[in-house]
Design an enzyme around this catalytic site. Structure first.
Site, PDB file in Angstrom:
ATOM      1  N   LYS A 171      63.264  71.122  -6.302  1.00 20.40           N
ATOM      2  CA  LYS A 171      63.535  72.550  -6.496  1.00 20.40           C
ATOM      3  C   LYS A 171      62.304  73.341  -6.942  1.00 20.40           C
ATOM      4  O   LYS A 171      62.361  74.166  -7.849  1.00 20.40           O
ATOM      5  CB  LYS A 171      64.685  72.748  -7.486  1.00 20.40           C
ATOM      6  CG  LYS A 171      66.030  72.218  -6.966  1.00 20.40           C
ATOM      7  CD  LYS A 171      67.148  72.548  -7.926  1.00 20.40           C
ATOM      8  CE  LYS A 171      68.499  72.071  -7.395  1.00 20.40           C
ATOM      9  NZ  LYS A 171      68.612  70.595  -7.422  1.00 20.40           N
ATOM     10  N   ARG A 172      61.197  73.105  -6.292  1.00 22.96           N
ATOM     11  CA  ARG A 172      59.975  73.823  -6.626  1.00 22.96           C
ATOM     12  C   ARG A 172      59.977  75.207  -5.966  1.00 22.96           C
ATOM     13  O   ARG A 172      60.651  75.437  -4.965  1.00 22.96           O
ATOM     14  CB  ARG A 172      58.746  73.038  -6.167  1.00 22.96           C
ATOM     15  CG  ARG A 172      58.575  71.678  -6.834  1.00 22.96           C
ATOM     16  CD  ARG A 172      58.364  71.818  -8.334  1.00 22.96           C
ATOM     17  NE  ARG A 172      57.825  70.585  -8.900  1.00 22.96           N
ATOM     18  CZ  ARG A 172      58.541  69.708  -9.613  1.00 22.96           C
ATOM     19  NH1 ARG A 172      59.810  69.942  -9.836  1.00 22.96           N
ATOM     20  NH2 ARG A 172      57.991  68.621 -10.098  1.00 22.96           N
TER      21      ARG A 172
END
Length: 308
Positions: free
Chosen positions: A105-106
């Site tokens: 989830k960058r």
């Protein structure tokens, strides 16, 4: 890599991914005791327990499933030693010919986003040598910063023939605080879905795009809308089992060809032995419980698809 994922889903007839999200209270006592006996009650000991736990689950399920999804936060909590366990888990899953979806989830911009993409999907140059660091096949990406945050990931994906799953409508209860806000007559998640389809059109596999979407199983009606909006987008669907999603809720996430979605279950599989339905296996046989939970999930989804 999307072509491999589709091929493996066809081969296994199991459009599911096992979320390798280990918590210490999931890990059976005999594994923890052995790890602590070797490394002490240390971060290294905890990471060893996580690795051995993951290995058991992979060994018990790899012939049934196309992919695994390790959630990096569960490893980062143990620092560098935890990240080593994350890397080891990814490598072992690949040895078993599983597709690896790094749930990271960058989301950032410019060189920072490019560095995330390089570390997880690409190759980094060190002097005259080139290395793949974590080397997942897909990663999850937060699109809140817009195209500037996503494009560096797409660029690396094109180079490496790898993919993304971009957050569109997440399964958590408060997701609607932002994602359901009406903007120019439509909820924000529809605008994001439209953009994901646009990004994906520029990086296509044989049947589906390398650029996928994350849409929670807890919102099936929204999934139906997004499925029509993103016909060539593979949808990663979290929220099955422990979060309430069942096979009958998920049929709208799939296209008419029976493809187009992959359903995630994490603790419902990896901690199955703690559930009443699988308690008979006991902690010593936790991996066999995980295998049975996987078989039951496959059957649930298959039955739902046949009766949709």
């Amino acid at each position: 890599m999307i072509n491999k994922l589709v091929d493996k889903i066809r081969k296994t007839n199991a459009p599911i991914v096992v979320g390798l999200d280990p918590m210490m209270n999931y890990i059976p006592e005999h594994i923890i005791k052995k790890a602590f006996a070797e490394y002490g009650e240390t971060l290294e000991g905890a990471a060893e327990a996580v690795w051995q736990y993951n290995k058991g689950i992979i060994d018990a399920t790899y012939d049934l499933i196309p992919a695994v999804k390790p959630q990096i936060a569960m490893y980062e909590q143990f620092g560098i030693e935890g990240l080593k366990a994350f890397k080891r888990t990814c490598e072992y899953a690949k040895e078993k010919d599983l597709v690896v979806i790094g749930d990271i989830k960058r989301g950032d911009i410019g060189s920072t986003s490019a560095a995330y993409a390089t570390g997880h999907l690409g190759k980094v140059k060190v002097g005259s040598n080139t290395f793949s660091a974590f080397d997942e096949d897909f990663v999850t990406v937060n699109p809140y910063l817009g195209t500037d945050g996503v494009k560096p990931f797409v660029d690396v994906c094109k180079e490496e023939k790898k993919g993304l799953f971009i957050l569109v409508k997440t399964s958590n209860p408060s997701s609607g605080e932002f994602q359901d806000r009406i903007i120019d007559g439509r909820p924000l998640y529809e605008w994001v879905g439209e953009k994901v389809a646009e990004w994906g059109a520029d990086h296509m596999g044989k049947e589906y795009s390398y650029i996928g979407a994350v849409v929670g199983a807890t919102y099936p009606e929204m999934g139906k809308i997004l499925r029509k909006q993103m016909p060539k987008t593979f949808i990663l669907v979290p929220g099955y089992g422990a979060q309430g999603g069942k096979g009958k809720d998920l049929v709208h996430f799939f296209n008419e060809d029976g493809l187009g979605a992959i359903i995630n279950s994490s603790r419902g599989i990896i901690a199955a032995y703690k559930q009443e339905a699988y308690a008979k296996f006991g902690a010593e046989n936790y991996a066999e419980a995980s295998r049975q939970a996987t078989l039951d999930m496959i059957e649930d989804i298959s039955h739902a698809m046949q009766n949709r």
